[in-house]
Design a protein around this motif. Structure first.
Motif, PDB file in Angstrom:
ATOM      1  N   ASP A   1       0.828  -1.210   0.000  1.00 23.26           N
ATOM      2  CA  ASP A   1       0.000   0.000   0.000  1.00 23.26           C
ATOM      3  C   ASP A   1       0.855   1.249   0.000  1.00 23.26           C
ATOM      4  OD1 ASP A   1      -2.131  -1.692   0.135  1.00 23.26           O
ATOM      5  OD2 ASP A   1      -2.392  -1.512   2.303  1.00 23.26           O
ATOM      6  N   ASP A   2       1.974   1.214   0.737  1.00 22.10           N
ATOM      7  CA  ASP A   2       2.847   2.367   0.801  1.00 22.10           C
ATOM      8  C   ASP A   2       3.488   2.672  -0.550  1.00 22.10           C
ATOM      9  OD1 ASP A   2       2.231   2.506   3.470  1.00 22.10           O
ATOM     10  OD2 ASP A   2       4.057   1.444   4.118  1.00 22.10           O
TER      11      ASP A   2
ATOM     12  N   LYS B   1       1.057   4.392  -2.986  1.00 21.22           N
ATOM     13  CA  LYS B   1       0.704   5.760  -2.636  1.00 21.22           C
ATOM     14  C   LYS B   1       1.849   6.737  -2.856  1.00 21.22           C
ATOM     15  CE  LYS B   1      -2.721   4.381   0.729  1.00 21.22           C
ATOM     16  NZ  LYS B   1      -3.072   4.297   2.135  1.00 21.22           N
ATOM     17  N   ASP B   2       3.034   6.258  -3.180  1.00 20.15           N
ATOM     18  CA  ASP B   2       4.194   7.127  -3.369  1.00 20.15           C
ATOM     19  C   ASP B   2       4.019   7.941  -4.648  1.00 20.15           C
ATOM     20  OD1 ASP B   2       6.615   8.347  -3.290  1.00 20.15           O
ATOM     21  OD2 ASP B   2       7.811   6.506  -3.322  1.00 20.15           O
ATOM     22  N   SER B   3       3.973   9.256  -4.539  1.00 21.84           N
ATOM     23  CA  SER B   3       3.715  10.123  -5.692  1.00 21.84           C
ATOM     24  C   SER B   3       4.910  10.201  -6.646  1.00 21.84           C
ATOM     25  CB  SER B   3       3.331  11.523  -5.219  1.00 21.84           C
ATOM     26  OG  SER B   3       4.415  12.102  -4.517  1.00 21.84           O
TER      27      SER B   3
END
Length: 118
Positions: free
Chosen positions: A5-6, A9-11
């Motif tokens: 999940d991390d 979500k990293d832009s």
């Protein structure tokens, strides 16, 4: 260790890593047509190259195969005369009676053996 999940979500990972020069796709069609037209024009000699390569390959395979067969096939020995064969047997520590018996078994006539032993 980060979870999945991390990472999603990293832009920074969503940014474009590669860029295309401006006007690239506008000129792409004309460049492809130019390359396609140039590749379709081949000389008669240029069309023969693949066939010549195949013929050379077959010639090489045939010559290597022939050389290997000539090298590995056993050549027959020279034929020797009956007189020299008889004297060789007698000289190889066989008695004359043994040599005569041997020759009689293999179809040599008694007259020929008599002439040999003289």
């Amino acid at each position: 260790m980060k979870r999945t999940d991390d990472i999603l979500k990293d832009s920074r990972l969503k940014e474009q890593a590669f860029t295309v020069p401006e006007g690239y796709f506008e000129n792409l069609a004309s460049k492809l047509e130019t390359v396609k037209a140039a590749s379709g024009k081949t000389s008669p000699a240029g069309r023969l190259v693949p066939y010549l390569a195949i013929a050379a390959s077959f010639a090489l395979i045939a010559s290597v195969g022939t050389a290997i067969l000539k090298k590995t096939v056993h050549q027959p020995e020279e034929e020797i005369s009956l007189e020299s064969y008889y004297s060789q047997l007698v000289n190889d520590d066989f008695s004359e009676d043994e040599v005569v018996s041997y020759l009689l078994c293999y179809g040599i006539s008694a007259e020929e053996i008599t002439e040999l032993s003289k």
